[in-house]
Design a protein around this motif. Structure first.
Motif, PDB file in Angstrom:
ATOM      1  N   GLU A   1      22.708  -4.578 -15.745  1.00  0.00           N
ATOM      2  CA  GLU A   1      24.125  -4.726 -15.413  1.00  0.00           C
ATOM      3  C   GLU A   1      24.254  -6.006 -14.595  1.00  0.00           C
TER       4      GLU A   1
ATOM      5  N   LEU B   1      29.773  -5.284 -16.903  1.00  0.00           N
ATOM      6  CA  LEU B   1      29.168  -6.248 -17.828  1.00  0.00           C
ATOM      7  C   LEU B   1      27.668  -6.001 -17.897  1.00  0.00           C
TER       8      LEU B   1
ATOM      9  N   SER C   1      25.857  -8.910 -25.200  1.00  0.00           N
ATOM     10  CA  SER C   1      26.450  -8.323 -23.994  1.00  0.00           C
ATOM     11  C   SER C   1      27.441  -7.233 -24.373  1.00  0.00           C
TER      12      SER C   1
ATOM     13  N   ASP D   1      30.921  -5.520 -22.555  1.00  0.00           N
ATOM     14  CA  ASP D   1      31.935  -5.579 -21.499  1.00  0.00           C
ATOM     15  C   ASP D   1      32.752  -4.297 -21.523  1.00  0.00           C
ATOM     16  N   ARG D   2      33.021  -3.771 -20.336  1.00  0.00           N
ATOM     17  CA  ARG D   2      33.927  -2.619 -20.261  1.00  0.00           C
ATOM     18  C   ARG D   2      35.341  -3.159 -20.074  1.00  0.00           C
ATOM     19  N   VAL D   3      36.215  -2.830 -21.028  1.00  0.00           N
ATOM     20  CA  VAL D   3      37.595  -3.305 -21.023  1.00  0.00           C
ATOM     21  C   VAL D   3      38.506  -2.114 -21.300  1.00  0.00           C
TER      22      VAL D   3
END
Length: 86
Positions: A23, A28, A40, A42-44
């Motif tokens: 992390e 991310l 990668s 990404d938390r969105v």
């Protein structure tokens, strides 16, 4: 499974293909194979978006595990071996 790389003398195999996750920042996660960037996640907005090592969007998932599994399979594909060396 054997992943070959025409620019190296030793092919990547299950014992030499080491994908790891860390992390890098809040929300991310970054993958690497033998020290080389491999993608990668990404938390969105509560979802997990996967991007391959070339920055291309590979999909949105409801769990981190699902996004990481996709990128792991992508990185392990023989066509990606030239990016990771042996």
């Amino acid at each position: 499974m054997t992943i070959t790389n025409p620019t190296t003398s030793a092919p990547l195999t299950e014992s030499t293909f080491h994908l790891s996750w860390r992390e890098a920042d809040a929300g991310l996660w970054v993958a690497s194979v033998n020290g080389t960037f491999a993608g990668s996640v990404d938390r969105v907005n509560g979802q997990f978006q996967a991007h391959d090592p070339l920055g291309r969007y590979r999909g949105e998932f409801s769990t981190l595990d699902a996004a990481q599994r996709l990128l792991t399979a992508f990185a392990a594909h023989p066509s990606m071996s030239r990016h990771f060396g042996g």
